[in-house]
Every structure is written in structure tokens, then in C-alpha cells.
Design a protein around this motif. Structure first.
Motif, PDB file in Angstrom:
ATOM      1  N   ASN A   1       0.814  -1.211   0.000  1.00  0.00           N
ATOM      2  CA  ASN A   1       0.000   0.000   0.000  1.00  0.00           C
ATOM      3  C   ASN A   1       0.850   1.263   0.000  1.00  0.00           C
ATOM      4  O   ASN A   1       0.548   2.217  -0.728  1.00  0.00           O
ATOM      5  CB  ASN A   1      -0.942   0.030   1.203  1.00  0.00           C
ATOM      6  CG  ASN A   1      -2.090  -0.934   1.050  1.00  0.00           C
ATOM      7  OD1 ASN A   1      -2.468  -1.304  -0.056  1.00  0.00           O
ATOM      8  ND2 ASN A   1      -2.653  -1.361   2.168  1.00  0.00           N
TER       9      ASN A   1
ATOM     10  N   TRP B   1      -0.623   8.120  -6.155  1.00  0.00           N
ATOM     11  CA  TRP B   1      -1.888   8.875  -6.060  1.00  0.00           C
ATOM     12  C   TRP B   1      -1.704  10.200  -5.338  1.00  0.00           C
ATOM     13  O   TRP B   1      -2.625  10.966  -5.264  1.00  0.00           O
ATOM     14  CB  TRP B   1      -2.955   8.045  -5.365  1.00  0.00           C
ATOM     15  CG  TRP B   1      -3.040   6.624  -5.808  1.00  0.00           C
ATOM     16  CD1 TRP B   1      -3.051   5.538  -5.018  1.00  0.00           C
ATOM     17  CD2 TRP B   1      -3.076   6.112  -7.149  1.00  0.00           C
ATOM     18  NE1 TRP B   1      -3.093   4.391  -5.784  1.00  0.00           N
ATOM     19  CE2 TRP B   1      -3.120   4.722  -7.092  1.00  0.00           C
ATOM     20  CE3 TRP B   1      -3.087   6.712  -8.401  1.00  0.00           C
ATOM     21  CZ2 TRP B   1      -3.178   3.927  -8.227  1.00  0.00           C
ATOM     22  CZ3 TRP B   1      -3.122   5.909  -9.543  1.00  0.00           C
ATOM     23  CH2 TRP B   1      -3.182   4.542  -9.439  1.00  0.00           C
ATOM     24  N   SER B   2      -0.540  10.434  -4.803  1.00  0.00           N
ATOM     25  CA  SER B   2      -0.295  11.689  -4.048  1.00  0.00           C
ATOM     26  C   SER B   2       0.027  12.832  -4.979  1.00  0.00           C
ATOM     27  O   SER B   2       0.612  12.716  -6.000  1.00  0.00           O
ATOM     28  CB  SER B   2       0.859  11.501  -3.070  1.00  0.00           C
ATOM     29  OG  SER B   2       0.548  10.494  -2.152  1.00  0.00           O
TER      30      SER B   2
ATOM     31  N   ASP C   1       0.565   3.894  -2.940  1.00  0.00           N
ATOM     32  CA  ASP C   1       0.015   5.203  -2.590  1.00  0.00           C
ATOM     33  C   ASP C   1       0.835   6.363  -3.140  1.00  0.00           C
ATOM     34  O   ASP C   1       0.293   7.446  -3.381  1.00  0.00           O
ATOM     35  CB  ASP C   1      -0.121   5.353  -1.072  1.00  0.00           C
ATOM     36  CG  ASP C   1      -1.331   4.629  -0.524  1.00  0.00           C
ATOM     37  OD1 ASP C   1      -2.200   4.214  -1.325  1.00  0.00           O
ATOM     38  OD2 ASP C   1      -1.415   4.464   0.712  1.00  0.00           O
ATOM     39  N   GLN C   2       2.113   6.149  -3.379  1.00  0.00           N
ATOM     40  CA  GLN C   2       2.937   7.252  -3.881  1.00  0.00           C
ATOM     41  C   GLN C   2       2.497   7.707  -5.268  1.00  0.00           C
ATOM     42  O   GLN C   2       2.771   8.828  -5.682  1.00  0.00           O
ATOM     43  CB  GLN C   2       4.406   6.839  -3.903  1.00  0.00           C
ATOM     44  CG  GLN C   2       4.764   5.821  -4.961  1.00  0.00           C
ATOM     45  CD  GLN C   2       6.210   5.392  -4.901  1.00  0.00           C
ATOM     46  OE1 GLN C   2       7.060   6.138  -4.450  1.00  0.00           O
ATOM     47  NE2 GLN C   2       6.474   4.187  -5.365  1.00  0.00           N
TER      48      GLN C   2
END
Length: 86
Positions: free
Chosen positions: A78, A85-86, A82-83
Motif C-alpha cells: 500500500n 496517487w499523491s 500510494d505514492q
């Protein structure tokens, strides 16, 4: 116990299928093998890779070993995903 990269562990379609099945409910090797065109020993080997990558946990209930998803093991996956979507 050797640690396997979780990304390497989920690269195999049979392991992804096992994770999808375990996401629905904890199961034994025999229950998991029913849904795959591979042998029960092969399912056990795939589960060992998932255990070694910390994506699955196992508990003993009498003579049965019950496998389930280890949600804490998905943290590394995750964080990496997640990187994007930032």
C-alpha cells in the motif's frame, strides 16, 4: 524463515487467486485446492510463499491449519502504491 518480496509473491496468478479466496473467508488448504487446477501440495507451496511474504497468516485448530489474509502484511504494498496517487 526467508522473507519474500510481496510483489514477487503476488506476481503469480495462483497466489492472487488464493488471496482473493482468503479475502472472502479463512480457509484450509483442502478448501483452497478445490478451486484451483493444481494439486494440494502445489497450493501448500503457494501458501508458504504468501506466508513468507507476510501476506497470509495461519492458525492451528486441532489438526487443521486455517489460512487467512494478514492485512498488516499489505502495508508495504500500500505504501508503494500510494505514492502514485499523491
Amino acid at each position: 524463515m526467508a522473507t519474500i518480496d510481496p510483489f514477487a509473491a503476488i506476481s503469480d496468478p495462483n497466489r492472487r487467486h488464493l488471496l482473493e479466496e482468503l479475502r472472502r473467508a479463512p480457509r484450509t488448504v483442502n478448501e483452497l485446492a478445490e478451486g484451483l487446477p493444481i494439486s494440494r501440495p502445489a497450493v501448500s507451496q503457494h501458501l508458504k510463499a504468501l506466508l513468507d511474504s507476510n501476506l497470509v497468516s495461519v492458525t492451528a485448530e486441532g489438526t487443521k491449519r486455517i489460512y487467512s489474509v494478514n492485512t498488516k502484511g499489505f502495508t508495504k504494498l500500500n505504501l508503494w502504491l500510494d505514492q502514485f496517487w499523491s
